[in-house]
Design an enzyme around this catalytic site. Structure first.
Site, mmCIF file in Angstrom:
data_model
loop_
_atom_site.group_PDB
_atom_site.id
_atom_site.type_symbol
_atom_site.label_atom_id
_atom_site.label_comp_id
_atom_site.label_asym_id
_atom_site.label_seq_id
_atom_site.Cartn_x
_atom_site.Cartn_y
_atom_site.Cartn_z
ATOM 1 N N LYS A 56 0.843 -1.289 -0.102
ATOM 2 C CA LYS A 56 0.098 0.021 0.110
ATOM 3 C C LYS A 56 0.925 1.197 0.003
ATOM 4 O O LYS A 56 1.994 1.301 0.356
ATOM 5 C CB LYS A 56 -0.771 0.048 1.269
ATOM 6 N N ASP A 90 -1.672 -1.519 10.585
ATOM 7 C CA ASP A 90 -2.275 -1.279 9.317
ATOM 8 C C ASP A 90 -2.497 -2.631 8.713
ATOM 9 O O ASP A 90 -2.525 -2.783 7.444
ATOM 10 C CB ASP A 90 -1.268 -0.386 8.738
HETATM 11 O O1 C5P Z 1 1.407 -1.619 15.428
HETATM 12 P P1 C5P Z 1 2.699 -1.410 14.618
HETATM 13 O O2 C5P Z 1 3.569 -2.474 14.410
HETATM 14 O O3 C5P Z 1 2.493 -0.890 13.049
HETATM 15 O O4 C5P Z 1 3.564 -0.264 15.128
HETATM 16 C C1 C5P Z 1 4.792 -0.223 15.396
HETATM 17 C C2 C5P Z 1 4.945 0.930 16.383
HETATM 18 O O5 C5P Z 1 4.712 2.047 15.917
HETATM 19 C C3 C5P Z 1 4.363 0.843 17.499
HETATM 20 O O6 C5P Z 1 4.902 -0.072 18.751
HETATM 21 C C4 C5P Z 1 4.141 2.437 18.311
HETATM 22 O O7 C5P Z 1 5.257 2.502 18.930
HETATM 23 C C5 C5P Z 1 4.250 2.959 16.715
HETATM 24 N N1 C5P Z 1 2.745 3.390 16.493
HETATM 25 C C6 C5P Z 1 2.261 4.418 17.069
HETATM 26 N N2 C5P Z 1 0.841 4.758 16.634
HETATM 27 C C7 C5P Z 1 0.354 3.992 15.413
HETATM 28 C C8 C5P Z 1 0.891 2.998 14.950
HETATM 29 C C9 C5P Z 1 2.103 2.552 15.297
HETATM 30 O O8 C5P Z 1 2.592 5.010 17.804
HETATM 31 N N3 C5P Z 1 -1.024 4.413 15.131
#
Ligand code: C5P
Length: 274
Positions: A8, A139
Protein backbone atom coordinates in the site's frame (compact mmCIF):
# COMPACT_ATOMS: atom_id res chain seq x y z
CA UNK A 1 -2.25 -22.97 -1.47
CA UNK A 2 -0.36 -20.06 -2.98
CA UNK A 3 -1.43 -16.46 -3.22
CA UNK A 4 -0.10 -12.94 -3.52
CA UNK A 5 0.04 -10.40 -0.72
CA UNK A 6 -0.05 -6.81 -1.91
CA UNK A 7 1.34 -3.53 -0.55
CA UNK A 8 0.00 0.00 0.00
CA UNK A 9 0.82 3.65 -0.12
CA UNK A 10 -0.66 6.38 2.08
CA UNK A 11 -2.34 9.40 0.53
CA UNK A 12 -1.92 12.00 3.26
CA UNK A 13 -1.19 11.13 6.88
CA UNK A 14 -2.20 13.27 9.86
CA UNK A 15 -1.10 12.14 13.31
CA UNK A 16 -3.86 13.69 15.39
CA UNK A 17 -3.25 12.60 18.98
CA UNK A 18 -1.01 10.67 21.36
CA UNK A 19 -2.87 7.91 23.22
CA UNK A 20 -2.57 6.45 26.68
CA UNK A 21 -1.73 2.98 25.29
CA UNK A 22 1.49 4.30 23.71
CA UNK A 23 0.04 4.44 20.18
CA UNK A 24 -1.06 7.48 18.20
CA UNK A 25 -4.37 8.31 16.57
CA UNK A 26 -4.05 9.18 12.94
CA UNK A 27 -6.02 9.64 9.76
CA UNK A 28 -4.90 8.54 6.34
CA UNK A 29 -6.13 7.07 3.08
CA UNK A 30 -4.68 3.63 2.34
CA UNK A 31 -4.39 2.77 -1.34
CA UNK A 32 -3.60 -0.83 -2.24
CA UNK A 33 -0.75 -1.38 -4.70
CA UNK A 34 -1.75 -4.61 -6.44
CA UNK A 35 1.18 -4.46 -8.81
CA UNK A 36 3.86 -4.87 -6.12
CA UNK A 37 3.40 -8.13 -4.24
CA UNK A 38 5.02 -10.90 -2.24
CA UNK A 39 4.12 -14.56 -2.78
CA UNK A 40 2.84 -16.56 0.19
CA UNK A 41 2.33 -20.32 0.31
CA UNK A 42 0.56 -22.15 3.13
CA UNK A 43 -0.12 -25.90 3.29
CA UNK A 44 -0.56 -28.70 5.80
CA UNK A 45 2.54 -30.67 6.81
CA UNK A 46 1.40 -34.30 6.63
CA UNK A 47 4.53 -36.22 7.56
CA UNK A 48 5.53 -34.50 10.84
CA UNK A 49 4.19 -32.33 13.64
CA UNK A 50 6.72 -29.54 13.04
CA UNK A 51 5.93 -26.23 11.35
CA UNK A 52 8.24 -25.21 8.51
CA UNK A 53 8.95 -21.62 7.48
CA UNK A 54 10.97 -20.93 4.33
CA UNK A 55 12.03 -17.55 2.96
CA UNK A 56 13.01 -16.57 -0.57
CA UNK A 57 13.74 -13.27 -2.33
CA UNK A 58 14.71 -10.11 -0.41
CA UNK A 59 16.32 -11.07 2.90
CA UNK A 60 14.06 -10.20 5.85
CA UNK A 61 16.25 -8.61 8.52
CA UNK A 62 14.76 -10.36 11.54
CA UNK A 63 14.84 -13.75 13.16
CA UNK A 64 12.31 -16.18 11.61
CA UNK A 65 10.46 -16.32 14.98
CA UNK A 66 9.79 -12.59 14.71
CA UNK A 67 8.63 -12.75 11.11
CA UNK A 68 5.00 -11.60 10.92
CA UNK A 69 4.08 -14.77 8.98
CA UNK A 70 5.22 -16.93 11.90
CA UNK A 71 3.59 -14.58 14.42
CA UNK A 72 0.33 -14.88 12.46
CA UNK A 73 0.52 -18.69 12.58
CA UNK A 74 1.25 -18.68 16.33
CA UNK A 75 -1.60 -16.27 17.02
CA UNK A 76 -4.05 -18.37 15.00
CA UNK A 77 -3.01 -21.45 16.94
CA UNK A 78 -3.37 -19.59 20.24
CA UNK A 79 -6.87 -18.59 19.22
CA UNK A 80 -8.13 -21.84 17.65
CA UNK A 81 -5.91 -24.50 19.25
CA UNK A 82 -3.49 -27.02 17.77
CA UNK A 83 -6.34 -29.52 17.23
CA UNK A 84 -7.74 -27.11 14.64
CA UNK A 85 -4.46 -25.76 13.24
CA UNK A 86 -1.95 -28.58 12.83
CA UNK A 87 1.63 -28.55 11.57
CA UNK A 88 1.90 -26.01 8.77
CA UNK A 89 4.33 -25.09 5.99
CA UNK A 90 4.67 -21.37 5.20
CA UNK A 91 6.73 -20.17 2.25
CA UNK A 92 7.36 -16.46 1.72
CA UNK A 93 8.91 -14.98 -1.41
CA UNK A 94 9.72 -11.38 -0.50
CA UNK A 95 9.70 -8.69 -3.15
CA UNK A 96 8.18 -5.70 -1.33
CA UNK A 97 10.99 -3.85 0.48
CA UNK A 98 11.03 -3.77 4.27
CA UNK A 99 11.03 -0.67 6.47
CA UNK A 100 9.40 0.98 3.51
CA UNK A 101 6.07 2.31 4.79
CA UNK A 102 4.39 0.04 2.24
CA UNK A 103 2.86 -2.45 4.68
CA UNK A 104 4.56 -5.49 3.14
CA UNK A 105 4.98 -7.40 6.43
CA UNK A 106 1.41 -6.59 7.50
CA UNK A 107 0.09 -7.83 4.16
CA UNK A 108 2.08 -11.08 4.57
CA UNK A 109 0.53 -11.66 7.99
CA UNK A 110 -2.98 -11.13 6.63
CA UNK A 111 -2.35 -13.50 3.72
CA UNK A 112 -1.12 -16.19 6.10
CA UNK A 113 -4.28 -15.78 8.21
CA UNK A 114 -6.48 -15.88 5.09
CA UNK A 115 -4.76 -19.04 3.80
CA UNK A 116 -4.72 -20.77 7.22
CA UNK A 117 -8.44 -20.03 7.40
CA UNK A 118 -8.93 -21.93 4.13
CA UNK A 119 -6.36 -24.70 4.53
CA UNK A 120 -7.56 -25.67 8.03
CA UNK A 121 -11.25 -24.83 7.46
CA UNK A 122 -11.40 -22.34 10.34
CA UNK A 123 -14.46 -20.48 9.04
CA UNK A 124 -13.55 -16.87 9.88
CA UNK A 125 -15.44 -14.18 7.96
CA UNK A 126 -13.63 -11.17 6.48
CA UNK A 127 -14.98 -9.06 9.36
CA UNK A 128 -13.62 -11.60 11.91
CA UNK A 129 -10.27 -11.42 10.15
CA UNK A 130 -10.20 -7.60 10.21
CA UNK A 131 -10.57 -7.66 13.99
CA UNK A 132 -8.20 -10.61 14.51
CA UNK A 133 -5.28 -9.29 12.42
CA UNK A 134 -5.34 -5.91 14.23
CA UNK A 135 -3.48 -7.75 17.01
CA UNK A 136 -0.57 -8.20 14.60
CA UNK A 137 -0.09 -4.52 13.69
CA UNK A 138 -1.76 -1.19 13.07
CA UNK A 139 -2.12 -1.33 9.28
CA UNK A 140 -2.90 -5.05 8.98
CA UNK A 141 -6.72 -4.79 8.96
CA UNK A 142 -6.62 -2.79 5.74
CA UNK A 143 -5.19 -5.76 3.79
CA UNK A 144 -8.21 -7.98 4.52
CA UNK A 145 -10.26 -6.12 1.90
CA UNK A 146 -7.64 -3.88 0.28
CA UNK A 147 -8.79 -1.38 -2.34
CA UNK A 148 -8.95 2.09 -0.82
CA UNK A 149 -9.90 2.80 2.77
CA UNK A 150 -10.03 5.84 5.02
CA UNK A 151 -8.32 4.86 8.27
CA UNK A 152 -8.51 6.36 11.74
CA UNK A 153 -7.71 5.09 15.25
CA UNK A 154 -4.20 3.64 15.21
CA UNK A 155 -4.86 2.73 11.56
CA UNK A 156 -7.25 -0.17 12.14
CA UNK A 157 -10.60 1.69 12.10
CA UNK A 158 -11.53 1.52 8.43
CA UNK A 159 -14.22 2.91 6.16
CA UNK A 160 -14.19 1.81 2.53
CA UNK A 161 -13.48 4.81 0.28
CA UNK A 162 -15.53 4.64 -2.88
CA UNK A 163 -14.75 8.00 -4.55
CA UNK A 164 -12.93 7.90 -7.84
CA UNK A 165 -9.73 9.87 -7.32
CA UNK A 166 -8.66 9.25 -10.91
CA UNK A 167 -5.78 7.05 -9.77
CA UNK A 168 -6.55 4.03 -11.88
CA UNK A 169 -3.94 3.47 -14.56
CA UNK A 170 -1.61 6.15 -13.14
CA UNK A 171 2.08 5.29 -12.91
CA UNK A 172 3.48 5.00 -9.43
CA UNK A 173 7.23 5.49 -9.15
CA UNK A 174 8.60 4.06 -5.91
CA UNK A 175 12.01 4.92 -4.50
CA UNK A 176 13.22 3.06 -1.44
CA UNK A 177 16.77 3.88 -0.34
CA UNK A 178 18.56 1.64 2.17
CA UNK A 179 18.29 4.44 4.73
CA UNK A 180 15.32 4.21 7.05
CA UNK A 181 13.82 4.93 10.45
CA UNK A 182 11.72 2.52 12.50
CA UNK A 183 7.99 3.17 12.73
CA UNK A 184 8.22 3.63 16.51
CA UNK A 185 11.11 6.13 16.07
CA UNK A 186 9.17 8.07 13.44
CA UNK A 187 6.11 8.37 15.70
CA UNK A 188 8.22 9.50 18.66
CA UNK A 189 9.45 12.55 16.69
CA UNK A 190 5.96 13.87 16.01
CA UNK A 191 3.92 16.53 17.80
CA UNK A 192 0.36 15.41 17.05
CA UNK A 193 -2.01 18.07 15.74
CA UNK A 194 -5.23 18.00 13.71
CA UNK A 195 -5.00 19.72 10.34
CA UNK A 196 -7.14 22.83 9.74
CA UNK A 197 -8.57 21.21 6.62
CA UNK A 198 -9.57 17.57 7.14
CA UNK A 199 -7.86 14.99 4.95
CA UNK A 200 -11.06 13.92 3.19
CA UNK A 201 -11.83 17.45 2.01
CA UNK A 202 -8.27 17.86 0.70
CA UNK A 203 -8.69 14.61 -1.28
CA UNK A 204 -11.89 16.02 -2.83
CA UNK A 205 -9.80 18.61 -4.65
CA UNK A 206 -8.06 17.89 -7.98
CA UNK A 207 -4.76 15.96 -7.82
CA UNK A 208 -2.87 19.07 -8.98
CA UNK A 209 -3.74 20.84 -5.71
CA UNK A 210 -2.58 17.99 -3.49
CA UNK A 211 1.04 19.14 -3.81
CA UNK A 212 0.31 22.11 -1.55
CA UNK A 213 -2.42 20.65 0.64
CA UNK A 214 -1.98 16.89 1.13
CA UNK A 215 0.75 16.28 3.68
CA UNK A 216 2.38 13.39 5.45
CA UNK A 217 3.15 14.54 9.01
CA UNK A 218 6.18 12.23 9.18
CA UNK A 219 8.00 14.10 6.42
CA UNK A 220 9.09 17.04 8.60
CA UNK A 221 11.04 14.98 11.12
CA UNK A 222 12.10 12.11 8.85
CA UNK A 223 13.38 14.47 6.11
CA UNK A 224 15.34 16.34 8.81
CA UNK A 225 17.03 13.08 9.81
CA UNK A 226 17.50 11.85 6.23
CA UNK A 227 17.65 14.86 3.89
CA UNK A 228 18.15 12.54 0.91
CA UNK A 229 14.47 11.55 1.16
CA UNK A 230 13.46 15.19 0.69
CA UNK A 231 15.70 15.28 -2.40
CA UNK A 232 13.95 12.18 -3.75
CA UNK A 233 10.59 13.92 -3.36
CA UNK A 234 11.91 16.94 -5.27
CA UNK A 235 13.26 14.54 -7.92
CA UNK A 236 9.74 13.13 -8.40
CA UNK A 237 8.38 16.61 -9.09
CA UNK A 238 11.33 17.40 -11.40
CA UNK A 239 10.33 14.29 -13.37
CA UNK A 240 6.80 15.69 -13.76
CA UNK A 241 4.96 13.95 -10.90
CA UNK A 242 1.37 15.12 -10.32
CA UNK A 243 1.89 14.41 -6.64
CA UNK A 244 4.79 13.09 -4.56
CA UNK A 245 5.07 12.05 -0.92
CA UNK A 246 6.70 9.73 1.53
CA UNK A 247 4.56 6.66 2.22
CA UNK A 248 3.61 6.00 5.87
CA UNK A 249 6.61 6.47 8.14
CA UNK A 250 8.98 5.88 5.21
CA UNK A 251 11.39 5.38 3.81
CA UNK A 252 9.69 4.91 0.45
CA UNK A 253 9.08 8.12 -1.48
CA UNK A 254 6.56 7.84 -4.31
CA UNK A 255 5.47 9.93 -7.25
CA UNK A 256 2.17 9.69 -9.15
CA UNK A 257 2.50 10.23 -12.88
CA UNK A 258 0.22 10.46 -15.92
CA UNK A 259 3.05 9.23 -18.14
CA UNK A 260 5.64 6.52 -17.57
CA UNK A 261 8.52 8.39 -15.90
CA UNK A 262 11.97 7.98 -17.36
CA UNK A 263 13.70 7.60 -14.01
CA UNK A 264 17.25 6.61 -13.36
CA UNK A 265 18.83 6.65 -9.95
CA UNK A 266 20.97 4.35 -7.99
CA UNK A 267 18.66 3.21 -5.21
CA UNK A 268 15.87 0.68 -5.24
CA UNK A 269 13.11 1.94 -7.40
CA UNK A 270 10.29 0.51 -9.32
CA UNK A 271 7.51 1.78 -11.51
CA UNK A 272 4.11 0.08 -11.22
CA UNK A 273 0.53 0.90 -12.33
CA UNK A 274 -2.32 1.71 -10.00
O1 C5P B 1 1.45 -1.54 15.20
P1 C5P B 1 2.70 -1.43 14.40
O2 C5P B 1 3.54 -2.66 14.46
O3 C5P B 1 2.44 -0.99 13.02
O4 C5P B 1 3.51 -0.23 15.07
C1 C5P B 1 4.86 -0.21 15.40
C2 C5P B 1 5.11 0.89 16.43
O5 C5P B 1 4.79 2.17 15.88
C3 C5P B 1 4.24 0.79 17.68
O6 C5P B 1 4.81 -0.02 18.65
C4 C5P B 1 4.14 2.24 18.14
O7 C5P B 1 5.30 2.61 18.85
C5 C5P B 1 4.16 3.01 16.84
N1 C5P B 1 2.79 3.34 16.40
C6 C5P B 1 2.11 4.41 17.01
N2 C5P B 1 0.85 4.73 16.58
C7 C5P B 1 0.27 4.05 15.57
C8 C5P B 1 0.95 2.98 14.93
C9 C5P B 1 2.21 2.66 15.38
O8 C5P B 1 2.64 5.05 17.92
N3 C5P B 1 -0.94 4.42 15.15
Amino acid sequence: MISYSSSKINLGLNVTDRREDGYHDLETLFVEVKDLTDIVEVCRVEESDQDVFEEFGIKVDCDARNNLCVKALNLMREEFGSEKIGATYIGLCKRVPMGAGMGGGSANAVEVVRLLNKVWGVGMSNRDMEVFVAKLGSDTSFFVNGGMAYATGRGEVLSPYAKDLGLQGKYLLLAKPDLGVSTAQAFSGISPMKWDKPLLSVLDQPIESWRNELKNDFETTVFEQIPYLGQLKKYMYDQGALYASMSGSGSTVYGLFDHKPDAEFEHYFRCVRL
